[in-house]
Write an enzyme that holds these catalytic residues in place. Structure first.
Site, PDB file in Angstrom:
ATOM      1  N   CYS A 169     -15.374  34.474  19.189  1.00 60.40           N
ATOM      2  CA  CYS A 169     -14.511  34.910  20.295  1.00 60.40           C
ATOM      3  C   CYS A 169     -14.816  34.178  21.601  1.00 60.40           C
ATOM      4  O   CYS A 169     -14.037  34.250  22.551  1.00 60.40           O
ATOM      5  CB  CYS A 169     -14.638  36.421  20.506  1.00 60.40           C
ATOM      6  N   HIS A 186     -12.697  38.407  27.932  1.00 61.57           N
ATOM      7  CA  HIS A 186     -12.315  38.546  26.520  1.00 61.57           C
ATOM      8  C   HIS A 186     -11.798  39.956  26.292  1.00 61.57           C
ATOM      9  O   HIS A 186     -12.406  40.935  26.740  1.00 61.57           O
ATOM     10  CB  HIS A 186     -13.539  38.258  25.643  1.00 61.57           C
ATOM     11  N   ASN A 203      -8.060  42.630  19.782  1.00 62.53           N
ATOM     12  CA  ASN A 203      -8.968  41.500  19.983  1.00 62.53           C
ATOM     13  C   ASN A 203      -8.467  40.312  19.160  1.00 62.53           C
ATOM     14  O   ASN A 203      -8.575  40.311  17.937  1.00 62.53           O
ATOM     15  CB  ASN A 203     -10.372  41.931  19.530  1.00 62.53           C
TER      16      ASN A 203
HETATM   17  N1  COA Z   1     -11.451  56.343  13.868  1.00 60.33           N
HETATM   18  C1  COA Z   1     -11.964  57.577  13.976  1.00 60.33           C
HETATM   19  N2  COA Z   1     -13.280  57.850  14.018  1.00 60.33           N
HETATM   20  C2  COA Z   1     -14.117  56.789  13.946  1.00 60.33           C
HETATM   21  C3  COA Z   1     -13.662  55.473  13.817  1.00 60.33           C
HETATM   22  C4  COA Z   1     -12.260  55.269  13.773  1.00 60.33           C
HETATM   23  N3  COA Z   1     -11.714  54.045  13.675  1.00 60.33           N
HETATM   24  N4  COA Z   1     -14.729  54.645  13.777  1.00 60.33           N
HETATM   25  C5  COA Z   1     -15.819  55.408  13.868  1.00 60.33           C
HETATM   26  N5  COA Z   1     -15.456  56.696  13.970  1.00 60.33           N
HETATM   27  C6  COA Z   1     -16.329  57.886  14.080  1.00 60.33           C
HETATM   28  C7  COA Z   1     -17.729  57.638  13.570  1.00 60.33           C
HETATM   29  O1  COA Z   1     -17.841  57.866  12.210  1.00 60.33           O
HETATM   30  C8  COA Z   1     -18.532  58.615  14.413  1.00 60.33           C
HETATM   31  O2  COA Z   1     -18.411  59.894  13.853  1.00 60.33           O
HETATM   32  P1  COA Z   1     -19.689  60.878  13.844  1.00 60.33           P
HETATM   33  O3  COA Z   1     -20.019  61.095  15.299  1.00 60.33           O
HETATM   34  O4  COA Z   1     -19.156  62.056  13.134  1.00 60.33           O
HETATM   35  O5  COA Z   1     -20.738  60.114  13.102  1.00 60.33           O
HETATM   36  C9  COA Z   1     -17.802  58.615  15.753  1.00 60.33           C
HETATM   37  O6  COA Z   1     -16.461  58.179  15.481  1.00 60.33           O
HETATM   38  C10 COA Z   1     -18.420  57.696  16.779  1.00 60.33           C
HETATM   39  O7  COA Z   1     -18.631  56.435  16.165  1.00 60.33           O
HETATM   40  P2  COA Z   1     -19.319  55.269  16.897  1.00 60.33           P
HETATM   41  O8  COA Z   1     -19.526  54.130  15.951  1.00 60.33           O
HETATM   42  O9  COA Z   1     -20.490  55.820  17.662  1.00 60.33           O
HETATM   43  O10 COA Z   1     -18.167  54.893  17.945  1.00 60.33           O
HETATM   44  P3  COA Z   1     -18.262  53.963  19.180  1.00 60.33           P
HETATM   45  O11 COA Z   1     -18.002  54.711  20.408  1.00 60.33           O
HETATM   46  O12 COA Z   1     -19.482  53.085  19.137  1.00 60.33           O
HETATM   47  O13 COA Z   1     -16.984  53.043  18.946  1.00 60.33           O
HETATM   48  C11 COA Z   1     -16.418  50.800  18.317  1.00 60.33           C
HETATM   49  C12 COA Z   1     -16.919  52.171  17.830  1.00 60.33           C
HETATM   50  C13 COA Z   1     -16.382  49.855  17.132  1.00 60.33           C
HETATM   51  C14 COA Z   1     -15.017  50.964  18.882  1.00 60.33           C
HETATM   52  C15 COA Z   1     -17.387  50.285  19.448  1.00 60.33           C
HETATM   53  O14 COA Z   1     -18.707  50.368  19.006  1.00 60.33           O
HETATM   54  C16 COA Z   1     -17.070  48.875  19.858  1.00 60.33           C
HETATM   55  O15 COA Z   1     -16.010  48.579  20.371  1.00 60.33           O
HETATM   56  N6  COA Z   1     -18.040  47.958  19.667  1.00 60.33           N
HETATM   57  C17 COA Z   1     -17.837  46.550  20.016  1.00 60.33           C
HETATM   58  C18 COA Z   1     -17.019  45.901  18.947  1.00 60.33           C
HETATM   59  C19 COA Z   1     -16.424  44.601  19.386  1.00 60.33           C
HETATM   60  O16 COA Z   1     -15.902  44.476  20.453  1.00 60.33           O
HETATM   61  N7  COA Z   1     -16.481  43.601  18.484  1.00 60.33           N
HETATM   62  C20 COA Z   1     -15.942  42.297  18.714  1.00 60.33           C
HETATM   63  C21 COA Z   1     -16.747  41.581  19.722  1.00 60.33           C
HETATM   64  S1  COA Z   1     -16.076  40.001  20.028  1.00 60.33           S
END
Ligand code: COA
Length: 324
Positions: free
Chosen positions: A114, A249, A279
């Protein structure tokens, strides 16, 4: 007489097919409410089976060349930030060179996921500053949805496809790309991986899809965005108050908001369009740049900062005094 590379043309292309959060609700255990609250994304664009990265890159490049009033034969060099090339080789750069009829251009891909567009901008800028080239076409293009498991709610909600392109030429009036900062944290590479097709695993069927540790990537991304912007300000001598527009980004609006707070930059000075496209990897910054320009958010003399972060882990930024 100091030469800097200035952007003289911009273009972008996203596929027509829209995948909304409501569509994803039917595919995995998720909800529009969760995706919107945790990422800011409402919909994204998907390529069809027949369309590859070079097809989107071609349409974006044609628009940028038209905008710049540059003929394909005038291009000295084509660089493409991508991590979803049509084939491992030839490069998307070479495929595009042929499609455009840019017969006088060298061509290569920049592999920085990215961050590919910001890495490519720093390379293109150096090639122009050195006097080696007078006209460089830089594209950021990706079709990462082809590498996503649409049963994995951790990744399938985040990504979309697209391409953005710019044409760069030398300027001696003090405008152009005035500073850049590129960085990598290879030790964090395991947090965002696309193993399929690589020499560690040439049998695609074993690991065809990307894997991601969202929490680790999130923490890295906030730090990368803040650091990269601060570094180009330090290098160029500008202050955060001098920045007219930051184009980060477009991964997750919460990453952007966390970094803005640390940088003390008001939201009005940041361009965000991730709600429409998700993204789009290396394409996200040039697509946002194209839209910001069309909306009249950028004018000659403005100080614009572009910043990217992604797999590698890589990050980078460019500070531009807008030339035209
Ligand atoms: N829909 C619904 N629930 C979801 C889910 C989805 N798509 N993905 C995860 N969950 C749930 C999890 O299972 C967890 O449930 P629990 O509390 O019962 O265990 C809860 O939601 C929280 O999950 P978590 O992984 O802590 O969420 P988060 O706030 O970290 O958000 C991302 C997840 C992926 C959106 C976030 O971590 C993120 O954006 N990370 C960066 C990713 C990125 O930008 N990548 C590319 C970089 S170039």
């Amino acid at each position: 007489m100091t030469i800097h590379a200035g952007i003289v043309g911009v273009g972008s292309k996203v596929p027509d097919k829209v995948l909304t959060n409501a569509d994803l609700e039917k595919m995995v255990d998720t909800s529009d409410e969760w995706i919107t609250a945790r990422t800011g994304i409402k919909e994204r664009r998907l390529t069809d089976y027949e369309t590859a990265t070079s097809d989107l890159a071609y349409e974006a490049a044609q628009k940028a060349l038209e905008h710049a009033k540059v003929a394909p034969e005038e291009i000295d060099c084509i660089a493409i930030g991508t991590s979803s090339p049509d084939t491992l080789f030839p490069s998307v750069g070479c495929i595009l060179q042929d499609k455009l009829g840019a017969t006088n251009a060298a061509a290569f891909d920049v592999s920085a996921a990215c961050s590919g567009f910001n890495y490519g901008l720093a390379v293109a800028s150096a090639l122009i500053e050195s006097g080696q080239y007078k006209c460089v076409l830089l594209v950021g293009a990706d079709t990462l949805t082809k590498y996503i498991d649409f049963k994995d709610r951790n990744t399938c909600i985040l990504f979309g496809d697209g391409a953005g392109a710019v044409v760069l030429k030398p300027f001696i009036d003090g405008s152009g790309i005035l500073a850049n900062h590129l960085a990598a944290e290879g030790a964090g590479g395991k947090h965002l991986v696309m193993p399929g097709g690589g020499s560690r695993d040439p049998e695609l069927r074993k690991s065809r899809y990307m894997s991601m540790d969202g929490k680790e990537v999130f923490k890295f991304a906030v730090r990368a965005l803040e650091t990269s912007v601060q570094k180009v300000l330090d290098k160029s001598g500008f202050k955060i108050e001098d920045v007219d527009l930051l184009i980060p980004h477009q991964a997750n609006v919460r990453i952007i908001n966390h970094a803005l707070k640390k940088l003390r930059l008001p939201k009005e000075k940041v361009y965000v369009n991730l709600q429409k496209y998700g993204n789009t990897s290396a394409a996200s910054v040039p697509i946002a740049l194209d839209e910001a320009l069309s909306e009249g958010r950028i004018k000659k003399g403005d100080v614009i900062v572009l910043s990217g972060f992604g797999a590698g882990l890589t990050y980078g930024a460019n500070l531009i005094k807008w030339s035209v």
